[in-house]
Design a protein around this motif. Structure first.
Motif, mmCIF file in Angstrom:
data_model
loop_
_atom_site.group_PDB
_atom_site.id
_atom_site.type_symbol
_atom_site.label_atom_id
_atom_site.label_comp_id
_atom_site.label_asym_id
_atom_site.label_seq_id
_atom_site.Cartn_x
_atom_site.Cartn_y
_atom_site.Cartn_z
ATOM 1 N N GLN A 20 24.818 44.470 -66.886
ATOM 2 C CA GLN A 20 24.279 43.141 -66.628
ATOM 3 C C GLN A 20 25.208 42.340 -65.720
ATOM 4 O O GLN A 20 24.750 41.638 -64.808
ATOM 5 C CB GLN A 20 24.066 42.402 -67.945
ATOM 6 N N TYR A 21 26.504 42.442 -65.964
ATOM 7 C CA TYR A 21 27.479 41.755 -65.118
ATOM 8 C C TYR A 21 27.404 42.270 -63.690
ATOM 9 O O TYR A 21 27.435 41.480 -62.730
ATOM 10 C CB TYR A 21 28.883 41.963 -65.681
ATOM 11 N N THR A 22 27.280 43.585 -63.527
ATOM 12 C CA THR A 22 27.168 44.176 -62.192
ATOM 13 C C THR A 22 25.910 43.698 -61.494
ATOM 14 O O THR A 22 25.923 43.402 -60.290
ATOM 15 C CB THR A 22 27.175 45.708 -62.295
ATOM 16 N N TRP A 23 24.815 43.617 -62.238
ATOM 17 C CA TRP A 23 23.540 43.168 -61.664
ATOM 18 C C TRP A 23 23.661 41.735 -61.160
ATOM 19 O O TRP A 23 23.247 41.428 -60.038
ATOM 20 C CB TRP A 23 22.445 43.269 -62.724
ATOM 21 N N TRP A 24 24.238 40.862 -61.969
ATOM 22 C CA TRP A 24 24.396 39.464 -61.563
ATOM 23 C C TRP A 24 25.326 39.342 -60.361
ATOM 24 O O TRP A 24 25.095 38.516 -59.469
ATOM 25 C CB TRP A 24 24.948 38.636 -62.729
ATOM 26 N N LEU A 25 26.366 40.153 -60.322
ATOM 27 C CA LEU A 25 27.289 40.132 -59.200
ATOM 28 C C LEU A 25 26.591 40.542 -57.910
ATOM 29 O O LEU A 25 26.775 39.917 -56.851
ATOM 30 C CB LEU A 25 28.478 41.051 -59.479
ATOM 31 N N GLN A 26 25.766 41.589 -57.984
ATOM 32 C CA GLN A 26 25.041 42.044 -56.808
ATOM 33 C C GLN A 26 24.044 40.988 -56.331
ATOM 34 O O GLN A 26 23.917 40.741 -55.127
ATOM 35 C CB GLN A 26 24.325 43.355 -57.119
ATOM 36 N N VAL A 27 23.337 40.368 -57.265
ATOM 37 C CA VAL A 27 22.391 39.312 -56.907
ATOM 38 C C VAL A 27 23.124 38.143 -56.242
ATOM 39 O O VAL A 27 22.644 37.568 -55.256
ATOM 40 C CB VAL A 27 21.618 38.826 -58.151
ATOM 41 N N ALA A 28 24.297 37.798 -56.754
ATOM 42 C CA ALA A 28 25.079 36.707 -56.169
ATOM 43 C C ALA A 28 25.502 37.040 -54.742
ATOM 44 O O ALA A 28 25.430 36.181 -53.841
ATOM 45 C CB ALA A 28 26.304 36.422 -57.032
ATOM 46 N N VAL A 29 25.941 38.278 -54.515
ATOM 47 C CA VAL A 29 26.365 38.690 -53.178
ATOM 48 C C VAL A 29 25.187 38.645 -52.201
ATOM 49 O O VAL A 29 25.299 38.102 -51.084
ATOM 50 C CB VAL A 29 26.971 40.101 -53.214
ATOM 51 N N TYR A 30 24.031 39.180 -52.615
ATOM 52 C CA TYR A 30 22.859 39.167 -51.744
ATOM 53 C C TYR A 30 22.380 37.736 -51.479
ATOM 54 O O TYR A 30 21.898 37.431 -50.383
ATOM 55 C CB TYR A 30 21.723 39.990 -52.367
ATOM 56 N N THR A 31 22.528 36.857 -52.454
ATOM 57 C CA THR A 31 22.155 35.450 -52.268
ATOM 58 C C THR A 31 23.038 34.788 -51.220
ATOM 59 O O THR A 31 22.551 34.071 -50.336
ATOM 60 C CB THR A 31 22.264 34.686 -53.599
ATOM 61 N N ILE A 32 24.333 35.029 -51.299
ATOM 62 C CA ILE A 32 25.266 34.465 -50.318
ATOM 63 C C ILE A 32 24.966 34.988 -48.917
ATOM 64 O O ILE A 32 24.972 34.232 -47.934
ATOM 65 C CB ILE A 32 26.719 34.791 -50.722
ATOM 66 N N LEU A 33 24.689 36.288 -48.805
ATOM 67 C CA LEU A 33 24.351 36.863 -47.509
ATOM 68 C C LEU A 33 23.088 36.228 -46.935
ATOM 69 O O LEU A 33 23.016 35.919 -45.737
ATOM 70 C CB LEU A 33 24.165 38.374 -47.642
ATOM 71 N N THR A 34 22.083 36.017 -47.793
ATOM 72 C CA THR A 34 20.833 35.420 -47.342
ATOM 73 C C THR A 34 21.042 33.998 -46.835
ATOM 74 O O THR A 34 20.579 33.629 -45.744
ATOM 75 C CB THR A 34 19.804 35.418 -48.489
ATOM 76 N N LEU A 35 21.735 33.182 -47.608
ATOM 77 C CA LEU A 35 21.945 31.788 -47.244
ATOM 78 C C LEU A 35 22.814 31.648 -45.992
ATOM 79 O O LEU A 35 22.507 30.865 -45.086
ATOM 80 C CB LEU A 35 22.584 31.035 -48.410
ATOM 81 N N ALA A 36 23.897 32.417 -45.945
ATOM 82 C CA ALA A 36 24.803 32.334 -44.798
ATOM 83 C C ALA A 36 24.130 32.830 -43.526
ATOM 84 O O ALA A 36 24.219 32.192 -42.463
ATOM 85 C CB ALA A 36 26.076 33.130 -45.080
ATOM 86 N N GLY A 37 23.462 33.976 -43.599
ATOM 87 C CA GLY A 37 22.809 34.540 -42.425
ATOM 88 C C GLY A 37 21.717 33.643 -41.886
ATOM 89 O O GLY A 37 21.602 33.431 -40.670
ATOM 90 N N GLN A 38 20.912 33.065 -42.776
ATOM 91 C CA GLN A 38 19.825 32.189 -42.351
ATOM 92 C C GLN A 38 20.352 30.926 -41.688
ATOM 93 O O GLN A 38 19.867 30.519 -40.622
ATOM 94 C CB GLN A 38 18.969 31.817 -43.566
ATOM 95 N N THR A 39 21.341 30.298 -42.290
ATOM 96 C CA THR A 39 21.875 29.043 -41.751
ATOM 97 C C THR A 39 22.490 29.235 -40.374
ATOM 98 O O THR A 39 22.185 28.494 -39.429
ATOM 99 C CB THR A 39 22.930 28.465 -42.717
ATOM 100 N N VAL A 40 23.343 30.237 -40.240
ATOM 101 C CA VAL A 40 24.001 30.491 -38.950
ATOM 102 C C VAL A 40 22.974 30.909 -37.905
ATOM 103 O O VAL A 40 23.039 30.476 -36.742
ATOM 104 C CB VAL A 40 25.089 31.568 -39.113
ATOM 105 N N GLY A 41 22.009 31.746 -38.290
ATOM 106 C CA GLY A 41 20.999 32.204 -37.349
ATOM 107 C C GLY A 41 20.165 31.065 -36.785
ATOM 108 O O GLY A 41 19.895 31.004 -35.583
ATOM 109 N N VAL A 42 19.738 30.131 -37.661
ATOM 110 C CA VAL A 42 18.934 28.995 -37.214
ATOM 111 C C VAL A 42 19.739 28.086 -36.292
ATOM 112 O O VAL A 42 19.253 27.656 -35.232
ATOM 113 C CB VAL A 42 18.412 28.198 -38.429
#
Length: 310
Positions: A20-42
């Motif tokens: 469960q900890y690993t799952w939450w960690l992976q979701v957090a990493v993918y969330t950061i990638l999504t937010l950072a990539g979208q903001t910089v791209g726009v």
């Protein structure tokens, strides 16, 4: 003496917590990638048009051509998957090629529509209209992914959609006067159409993962991101040559207000940022759902206007 079974039982009881900890960690990493990539791209996409860039096809191309940055992950990921160990039959080459071609063409069309919207709209308007993609995604998720629409979800979708409509009809704003009414209207239509196509692609991706690919590895996310970006890149490159815009790219670079180096760096980092975004989105679809992936994208929309002011 203590029995070894005690320690064995402790390890077994800790295993679900670790997963469960690993799952939450992976979701957090993918969330950061999504937010950072979208903001910089726009932001970089808007900078490209503000400082002299005028090619919709080039702005579309850089949203997909950055996939080579993911090749090291493809080479380092093991080819043997958990599905091979459990005896799950791998899809044929024709099925895989058709799947990636379909997603790639959807990505190419969505990227072109987004480029047109970003060209004719200010960052704040563009970002807020994108909130409509959540309503589209909920609709597609209901039909394609059997997503249950609770009263709380419906209430949120209505509020987000109404806020976008109110923004669009404010034609007396200072930002909208920077472009002609026709171009402003075209930007709104293209952005809404892009949101609908993007939402469909997210739900279709989740359906394809569940029904066709049936893998449970990080290699799947890398494959999905690279191959559909490759197809989109080929389609958009053909569009550049067919439209004849390739002839004006050299003069566009020379006339870029920030200089040639900044022109190249703007396009380069735009390409990298959108690949980061795509990787994060695919990861969230894989770990949670397409609707959750879109929720994260919508949550990150206010970040771009704030940074644009800065």
């Amino acid at each position: 003496m203590m029995s070894p079974g005690i320690f064995q039982g402790d390890l077994q009881s800790d295993a679900p917590c670790l997963r469960q900890y690993t799952w939450w960690l992976q979701v957090a990493v993918y969330t950061i990638l999504t937010l950072a990539g979208q903001t910089v791209g726009v932001l970089l996409g808007r900078l490209y048009f503000d400082k002299g860039g005028n090619s919709e096809w080039m702005a579309t191309l850089v949203q997909n051509i950055g996939f080579p940055v993911l090749l090291p992950f493809l080479l380092s990921s093991p080819s043997k998957t958990r599905n091979q160990e459990t005896g799950i039959v791998r899809p044929s080459f024709v099925v895989l090629a058709s799947t990636y071609t379909f997603l790639g063409l959807c990505l190419a069309g969505e990227s072109l529509l987004y480029s047109l919207g970003l060209k004719y709209l200010p960052v704040s308007t563009f970002s807020l209209i994108n909130a409509s993609q959540l309503a589209f995604n909920a609709l597609f998720a209901y039909f394609l992914n059997s997503q249950k629409l609770t009263p709380f979800i419906i209430n949120s979708l209505v509020l987000l959609t109404l806020s976008s409509v109110v923004l669009v009809i404010q034609d007396d704003s200072e930002d909208s006067n920077k472009t002609s009414n026709n171009k402003y209207t075209a930007g709104v239509i293209c952005t809404i159409a892009a949101s609908a196509l993007y939402s469909f692609m997210l739900s279709a991706t989740q359906l394809i993962i569940q029904k066709i690919l049936k893998k449970e590895t990080f290699r799947l996310i890398i494959d999905l991101t690279i191959y559909k970006s490759l197809v989109a890149t080929v389609a958009i490159t053909i569009g550049i040559f067919v439209s004849g815009e390739w002839k004006s790219l050299k003069s566009e670079m020379e006339e870029f207000k920030l200089g040639k180096v900044s022109y190249i760096m703007t396009l380069l980092w735009t390409a990298v940022s959108w690949q980061v975004f795509d990787l994060g989105c695919n990861g969230l679809i894989f770990k949670v759902s397409s609707l959750f992936s879109n929720v994260i994208s919508v949550v990150g929309l206010p970040v771009a206007p704030v940074l644009a002011v800065v």
